[in-house]
Design a protein around this motif. Sequence first.
Motif, PDB file in Angstrom:
ATOM      1  N   LEU A  49     -33.757  33.135  11.850  1.00 59.99           N
ATOM      2  CA  LEU A  49     -33.795  31.777  12.390  1.00 59.99           C
ATOM      3  C   LEU A  49     -33.320  30.756  11.361  1.00 59.99           C
ATOM      4  O   LEU A  49     -32.625  29.796  11.703  1.00 59.99           O
ATOM      5  N   ILE A  50     -33.679  30.961  10.100  1.00 58.99           N
ATOM      6  CA  ILE A  50     -33.226  30.058   9.042  1.00 58.99           C
ATOM      7  C   ILE A  50     -31.716  30.155   8.886  1.00 58.99           C
ATOM      8  O   ILE A  50     -31.020  29.140   8.764  1.00 58.99           O
ATOM      9  N   ASN A  51     -31.185  31.377   8.909  1.00 59.55           N
ATOM     10  CA  ASN A  51     -29.731  31.551   8.789  1.00 59.55           C
ATOM     11  C   ASN A  51     -28.992  30.885   9.944  1.00 59.55           C
ATOM     12  O   ASN A  51     -27.941  30.272   9.746  1.00 59.55           O
ATOM     13  N   GLU A  52     -29.536  30.999  11.139  1.00 56.70           N
ATOM     14  CA  GLU A  52     -28.911  30.371  12.302  1.00 56.70           C
ATOM     15  C   GLU A  52     -28.918  28.850  12.173  1.00 56.70           C
ATOM     16  O   GLU A  52     -27.919  28.179  12.450  1.00 56.70           O
ATOM     17  N   ALA A  53     -30.047  28.304  11.727  1.00 49.86           N
ATOM     18  CA  ALA A  53     -30.152  26.855  11.560  1.00 49.86           C
ATOM     19  C   ALA A  53     -29.195  26.353  10.487  1.00 49.86           C
ATOM     20  O   ALA A  53     -28.535  25.324  10.664  1.00 49.86           O
ATOM     21  N   VAL A  54     -29.082  27.090   9.381  1.00 53.85           N
ATOM     22  CA  VAL A  54     -28.172  26.698   8.303  1.00 53.85           C
ATOM     23  C   VAL A  54     -26.729  26.735   8.791  1.00 53.85           C
ATOM     24  O   VAL A  54     -25.927  25.841   8.496  1.00 53.85           O
ATOM     25  N   SER A  55     -26.399  27.752   9.564  1.00 49.77           N
ATOM     26  CA  SER A  55     -25.055  27.864  10.115  1.00 49.77           C
ATOM     27  C   SER A  55     -24.732  26.682  11.023  1.00 49.77           C
ATOM     28  O   SER A  55     -23.639  26.089  10.935  1.00 49.77           O
ATOM     29  N   LEU A  56     -25.668  26.327  11.888  1.00 52.69           N
ATOM     30  CA  LEU A  56     -25.452  25.190  12.782  1.00 52.69           C
ATOM     31  C   LEU A  56     -25.340  23.884  12.007  1.00 52.69           C
ATOM     32  O   LEU A  56     -24.537  23.010  12.357  1.00 52.69           O
ATOM     33  N   LEU A  57     -26.125  23.738  10.943  1.00 46.63           N
ATOM     34  CA  LEU A  57     -26.032  22.532  10.116  1.00 46.63           C
ATOM     35  C   LEU A  57     -24.659  22.427   9.455  1.00 46.63           C
ATOM     36  O   LEU A  57     -24.061  21.344   9.411  1.00 46.63           O
ATOM     37  N   ALA A  72     -27.534  18.888   3.830  1.00 49.03           N
ATOM     38  CA  ALA A  72     -28.049  19.468   2.590  1.00 49.03           C
ATOM     39  C   ALA A  72     -29.556  19.284   2.493  1.00 49.03           C
ATOM     40  O   ALA A  72     -30.283  20.194   2.070  1.00 49.03           O
ATOM     41  N   ARG A  73     -30.038  18.116   2.900  1.00 50.71           N
ATOM     42  CA  ARG A  73     -31.472  17.848   2.856  1.00 50.71           C
ATOM     43  C   ARG A  73     -32.228  18.771   3.805  1.00 50.71           C
ATOM     44  O   ARG A  73     -33.254  19.348   3.454  1.00 50.71           O
ATOM     45  N   GLU A  74     -31.693  18.962   5.004  1.00 46.90           N
ATOM     46  CA  GLU A  74     -32.331  19.839   5.982  1.00 46.90           C
ATOM     47  C   GLU A  74     -32.326  21.293   5.508  1.00 46.90           C
ATOM     48  O   GLU A  74     -33.320  22.012   5.642  1.00 46.90           O
ATOM     49  N   LYS A  75     -31.192  21.717   4.936  1.00 44.64           N
ATOM     50  CA  LYS A  75     -31.110  23.105   4.431  1.00 44.64           C
ATOM     51  C   LYS A  75     -32.082  23.315   3.291  1.00 44.64           C
ATOM     52  O   LYS A  75     -32.741  24.364   3.213  1.00 44.64           O
ATOM     53  N   SER A  76     -32.208  22.332   2.419  1.00 36.39           N
ATOM     54  CA  SER A  76     -33.139  22.434   1.304  1.00 36.39           C
ATOM     55  C   SER A  76     -34.570  22.538   1.809  1.00 36.39           C
ATOM     56  O   SER A  76     -35.385  23.307   1.294  1.00 36.39           O
TER      57      SER A  76
END
Length: 80
Positions: A49-57, A72-76
């Motif tokens: 789920l984290i990888n999917e969210a990072v990809s979408l960001l 960057a803030r959201e990924k961090s």
Amino acid sequence: MANIKSQEKRILTNEKSRLANKAFRSSVKTAVKKALSAKAEGSKEKDALINEAVSLLDKSVTKGIFKANKAAREKSRLMK
């Protein structure tokens, strides 16, 4: 309303892109919320789920929907 034909067309395309951006932004927010809740619960699929969210960001930055600092803030926040 616009008097110029090309401006009338531009108004229509702007509205289409606004709705598409709104839908994409919503899907990104949903993915981030799912990843954060899975992380809080200690779920097994949290990495996916984290990888999917990072990809979408990252996609949202390339599409110009979010600014680079916000992504960057959201990924961090997800990686903490």
